[in-house]
Design a protein around this motif. Structure first.
Motif, PDB file in Angstrom:
ATOM      1  N   GLU A  88      -9.494  -2.229   2.139  1.00 26.62           N
ATOM      2  CA  GLU A  88      -9.019  -2.703   3.438  1.00 26.62           C
ATOM      3  C   GLU A  88      -9.001  -1.615   4.480  1.00 26.62           C
ATOM      4  OE1 GLU A  88      -5.244  -4.583   2.711  1.00 26.62           O
ATOM      5  OE2 GLU A  88      -6.300  -6.334   1.945  1.00 26.62           O
ATOM      6  N   SER A  91       0.833  -1.200   0.000  1.00 34.59           N
ATOM      7  CA  SER A  91       0.000   0.000   0.000  1.00 34.59           C
ATOM      8  C   SER A  91       0.869   1.251   0.000  1.00 34.59           C
ATOM      9  CB  SER A  91      -0.912   0.014   1.219  1.00 34.59           C
ATOM     10  OG  SER A  91      -1.654  -1.179   1.278  1.00 34.59           O
ATOM     11  N   ASP A 103      -6.808  -1.971  -3.924  1.00 37.76           N
ATOM     12  CA  ASP A 103      -6.069  -2.517  -2.780  1.00 37.76           C
ATOM     13  C   ASP A 103      -7.067  -3.131  -1.789  1.00 37.76           C
ATOM     14  OD1 ASP A 103      -4.265  -3.066  -0.837  1.00 37.76           O
ATOM     15  OD2 ASP A 103      -3.653  -0.999  -0.459  1.00 37.76           O
TER      16      ASP A 103
END
Ligand code: TYD
Ligand code: MG
Length: 465
Positions: free
Chosen positions: A124, A101, A171
């Motif tokens: 997330e 990330s 992500d």
């Protein structure tokens, strides 16, 4: 009444079974098989659609403008082969917490600074968390567009609205889900269907899409492996937990090389690009200690010097230990066998440990000679000259074979202040202080001659070599 059709799918490799079983026959993993709605049952009550006709195009059509878009993060672009290709989909895999990330928000920010629209969708973390990270990285001012979303249909609809983004980061793919299939997010069917929808979006719109995929060894979450063959490129982000070095490697790349690596250092302020990795990998060298040799290697197009450390110690076990970090255990076995058979070095009573410093993983056979030198140096308690580099492939006959790109290796060594190189015969004239060795036995005898510890049986047998 239509029966609900289900099938059992291995979450590791995607193999399909008619009933549950404990072990997947295809990949050998245990406990990876989960029940999922089968593809036929996914659209109830809808007749198969009649195909729509589409135009076929000649190969020699007008190519798109600007086939590649460099992100501006040089180490990243090196691995992708010069930047993002329009409409391409890239999978970035890596252990949780390795820095995926962080890397991608930095790439997105770099691209946004170049006035390209980049979108970061996090499944997330909440938007506030992503902002917090960006703040820590000093990127708050970058015009990256953020969202915390997991529904693929919503994401594709939003991305398709207005100006097409040049880069979209998802992500991670394991958190995404699509209405089209019933399974839970993270299962093979969901991951595959979500990836398919995003790939379709990329091809249609021309946006480059990066999918993040966690790699888990226990197979509980669907490995991104099922996506690997669908995407254009697979990058893996690697590193040892205890080291701050991170290595980006292309595992598959339809548009570029697969042997380039990008080197980063994880700092308090995010990932820092390492333009000269040799300096970094050699920065913690223990000069004058026996059992270390500097290997002059090549990673992709770039020479890379790295220290190989060996420890050879008498064993207390019936079967001596052989442990390797960062190198192929089979090659170690081979080098040990050659040392025994052709150089009279007895290692059957010794534990052998070999480590590549800095958490790097070497795949080149050219490391054979450096590994052998480190092993013998440790066994004989003979420190190797601190200003020497080693490279060369060892054959089963004990000969030292020439390797490619000798000039690049020597140049890098010279640049970093190494005055000597031990290399295969025939790499000749390129540098004055080059010592060529034709056979491993010669090198072993020479190292052992400076040893503070006599190598049992070794010296005598190798005297002829
Ligand atoms: P992250 O990018 O969240 O990993 P991933 O997305 O692969 O799961 O990185 C998490 C780790 O990186 C975490 O352990 C903290 C560390 N880190 C730093 O050391 N410096 C930084 O500036 C940042 C943002 C993270
Ligand atoms: Mg993450």
């Amino acid at each position: 009444m239509a029966r609900r059709e289900t099938s059992f799918i291995c979450q590791n490799c995607g193999a399909v079974y008619g009933r549950w079983q404990g072990k997947c026959d295809a990949c050998g993993e245990w406990n990876t098989i989960a029940e999922e709605a089968s593809a036929r049952a996914q659209m109830p009550g809808r007749a198969p659609r009649k195909g729509r006709l589409f135009a076929l195009e000649p190969l020699a059509g007008a190519a798109h403008d600007a086939p590649r878009l460099a992100s501006g993060v040089a180490e990243f672009d090196r691995v992708t082969g010069g930047g993002f290709v329009r409409g391409s989909v890239l999978l970035l895999g890596g252990d949780p917490g390795i820095g995926k990330s962080t890397l991608l928000i930095q790439v997105a920010a770099a691209l946004a600074r170049g006035r390209h629209r980049s979108v970061y969708i996090s499944g997330e973390e909440a938007v506030a968390q992503v902002r917090l990270r960006a703040e820590r990285l000093g990127l708050s001012s970058a015009s990256v567009e953020l969202a915390a979303e997991t529904a693929i249909e919503d994401i594709v609809a939003t991305l398709g609205d207005g100006e097409t983004p040049r880069l979209v980061i998802i992500d991670s793919i394991q958190t995404m889900w699509t209405d089209l299939v019933e399974s839970a997010p993270g299962t093979v069917t969901q991951v595959r269907a979500s990836a398919q929808a995003l790939i379709r979006f990329a091809k249609r719109s021309g946006a480059a899409v990066i999918l993040v995929g966690h790699v888990t060894k226990d197979g509980q979450i669907a490995g991104p492996r099922v996506v690997e063959h669908m995407v254009d490129a697979v990058l893996s982000f690697e590193g040892e937990g205890s080291h701050q070095f991170r290595i980006l490697r292309a595992v598959k790349n339809r548009f570029g090389p697969t042997d380039e690596i990008g080197v980063f250092e994880m700092t308090g302020g995010g990932l820092r690009e390492v333009a000269n990795p040799s300096e970094l990998f050699l920065s913690e060298r223990d000069l004058g200690a026996p059992g270390t040799a500097v290997f002059a290697g090549i990673e992709g197009s770039r020479p890379l010097l790295v220290e190989i450390q060996a420890l050879v110690a008498p064993t207390s076990l019936g079967t001596p230990r052989r442990a390797v970090v960062g190198w192929d255990p089979n090659r170690l076995s081979m080098v040990l066998a050659v040392l025994e058979a052709h150089c009279g070095v007895r290692l059957s009573g010794h534990d052998v440990y070999l480590n590549v410093a800095g958490g790097l993983r070497i795949q080149e056979p050219a490391a054979d000679l450096a590994a052998a030198a480190a092993l013998v140096s440790s066994l004989a308690d003979a420190p190797l000259p601190a200003d020497a580099v080693y490279f060369g492939e060892i054959s089963l006959s004990g000969a030292v074979r020439p390797v490619a790109q000798t000039a690049a290796r020597l140049k890098e060594a010279q640049k970093l202040g190494f005055a000597r190189a031990v290399a295969p015969e025939g790499s000749g004239e390129q540098a004055p202080a080059l010592k060529c060795v034709g056979s491993l036995a010669t090198l072993v005898a020479e190292i052992a001659a400076n040893g503070r510890r006599r190598m049992e049986n070794g010296r005598r047998n190798s005297a002829g070599g």
